[in-house]
Write an enzyme that holds these catalytic residues in place. Sequence first.
Site, PDB file in Angstrom:
ATOM      1  CG  ASN A   9     -10.507  -9.224   2.051  1.00 39.75           C
ATOM      2  OD1 ASN A   9      -9.361  -9.460   2.428  1.00 39.75           O
ATOM      3  ND2 ASN A   9     -11.405 -10.177   1.841  1.00 39.75           N
ATOM      4  CD1 TRP A  10      -6.259  -4.522  -0.397  1.00 38.61           C
ATOM      5  CD2 TRP A  10      -4.229  -4.080   0.428  1.00 38.61           C
ATOM      6  NE1 TRP A  10      -5.978  -3.204  -0.657  1.00 38.61           N
ATOM      7  CE2 TRP A  10      -4.737  -2.903  -0.172  1.00 38.61           C
ATOM      8  CE3 TRP A  10      -2.966  -4.048   1.021  1.00 38.61           C
ATOM      9  CZ2 TRP A  10      -4.012  -1.713  -0.189  1.00 38.61           C
ATOM     10  CZ3 TRP A  10      -2.248  -2.858   1.001  1.00 38.61           C
ATOM     11  CH2 TRP A  10      -2.770  -1.707   0.395  1.00 38.61           C
ATOM     12  CE  LYS A  11     -10.968 -11.413  -1.406  1.00 39.02           C
ATOM     13  NZ  LYS A  11     -11.905 -12.092  -2.270  1.00 39.02           N
ATOM     14  CG  HIS A  98     -13.732 -13.645   3.318  1.00 40.44           C
ATOM     15  ND1 HIS A  98     -13.657 -14.510   2.252  1.00 40.44           N
ATOM     16  CD2 HIS A  98     -13.932 -12.411   2.790  1.00 40.44           C
ATOM     17  CE1 HIS A  98     -13.813 -13.818   1.125  1.00 40.44           C
ATOM     18  NE2 HIS A  98     -13.977 -12.543   1.432  1.00 40.44           N
ATOM     19  CD  GLU A 100     -11.744 -15.382  -0.772  1.00 42.90           C
ATOM     20  OE1 GLU A 100     -10.866 -14.826  -0.106  1.00 42.90           O
ATOM     21  OE2 GLU A 100     -12.275 -14.856  -1.780  1.00 42.90           O
ATOM     22  CD  GLU A 168     -17.482 -10.191   1.476  1.00 47.86           C
ATOM     23  OE1 GLU A 168     -16.962  -9.255   0.851  1.00 47.86           O
ATOM     24  OE2 GLU A 168     -16.834 -11.155   1.901  1.00 47.86           O
ATOM     25  N   GLY A 174     -15.349 -12.001  -6.349  1.00 45.86           N
ATOM     26  CA  GLY A 174     -14.276 -12.220  -7.319  1.00 45.86           C
ATOM     27  C   GLY A 174     -14.770 -12.712  -8.671  1.00 45.86           C
ATOM     28  CB  SER A 206     -18.190  -8.114  -8.140  1.00 49.50           C
ATOM     29  OG  SER A 206     -17.621  -9.405  -8.318  1.00 49.50           O
ATOM     30  N   GLY A 227     -12.717  -6.450  -2.503  1.00 52.12           N
ATOM     31  CA  GLY A 227     -11.514  -7.239  -2.748  1.00 52.12           C
ATOM     32  C   GLY A 227     -10.724  -6.654  -3.904  1.00 52.12           C
ATOM     33  N   GLY A 228     -10.908  -7.244  -5.078  1.00 53.22           N
ATOM     34  CA  GLY A 228     -10.115  -6.890  -6.262  1.00 53.22           C
ATOM     35  C   GLY A 228      -9.950  -5.405  -6.522  1.00 53.22           C
TER      36      GLY A 228
HETATM   37  P1  PGA Z   1     -14.277  -8.964  -4.560  1.00 52.08           P
HETATM   38  O1  PGA Z   1     -14.026  -9.602  -3.101  1.00 52.08           O
HETATM   39  O2  PGA Z   1     -14.547  -7.498  -4.355  1.00 52.08           O
HETATM   40  O3  PGA Z   1     -13.007  -9.203  -5.310  1.00 52.08           O
HETATM   41  O4  PGA Z   1     -15.457  -9.664  -5.142  1.00 52.08           O
HETATM   42  C1  PGA Z   1     -14.794  -9.203  -1.997  1.00 52.08           C
HETATM   43  C2  PGA Z   1     -14.398  -9.986  -0.777  1.00 52.08           C
HETATM   44  O5  PGA Z   1     -14.057 -11.160  -0.890  1.00 52.08           O
HETATM   45  O6  PGA Z   1     -14.406  -9.453   0.354  1.00 52.08           O
END
Ligand code: PGA
Length: 244
Positions: A9-11, A98, A100, A168, A174, A206, A227-228
């Site tokens: 997930n490149w956000k 998601h 967010e 999640e 994050g 994470s 994500g990251g």
């Molecule tokens: P993260 O993000 O791996 O940076 O914790 C995961 C996500 O939001 O899908």
Amino acid sequence: MKPKIIAGNWKMYQSQADLSDFAKALEAKLASSSFSKNILPLICPQFISISKAVDLFGPLNIAIGGQDCHEKISGAYTGNVSASLLKETGADYVILGHSERRQYQKESSELVAKKAKTALDNGLKPIICVGESLEEREAGRAESVVAAQLDLSLPNDFAEGDIVIAYEPVWAIGTGKTASIEDVKAMHDYIKQKTKGQFPILYGGSVKPENAKEILAIDSVGGVLVGGASLKADSFYEIVTAYK
Ligand code: PGA
């Protein structure tokens, strides 16, 4: 056995140049090997980069997904992106609900279910995200919160294999804090039993090269949403190859 989905997930990250560099670096790593048949790699970039991602990553057998779509098929909705255009541009998946978006765009589970239906109607596989906050977990409400999100976020009609769930925990996204292996297993087993084993259930929060192998080894974990650690070709490659 179904392949485990390893989704990036490149956000709101990655420039066009970053995409090219990522593809080049990944191609070099794959020069003498290919992905295991037991995994399905997927990258979800920003909308504007979907077309380029399809061109760059399609030849590497990486599927592409969006990070959201509108609940209506088309219409006067300035600034939104339709499921049909996502599909037409080459996406096969779309992340929905998601945390967010639930937090910043105030998306409700009911809206997520509408979006999921529209995604399915347009040939996209929705990845429906659920997960509790730290406060909810500490109050012992993790399962009931996730259960309520599942009840309301899933559309009524779907064919087997068309929907993916992502668990999640919000406090693990994050933050560098991963849920313990026991907690991941317990919640995944719970979701699997509640949804009668109909969906692959991804874990997200994470995930990194250091913990991917252990998480992916859990039976009820159908993959990971990263994500990251998916932003750099090196760490994405390590996660994608953590499961054989
Ligand atoms: P993260 O993000 O791996 O940076 O914790 C995961 C996500 O939001 O899908």
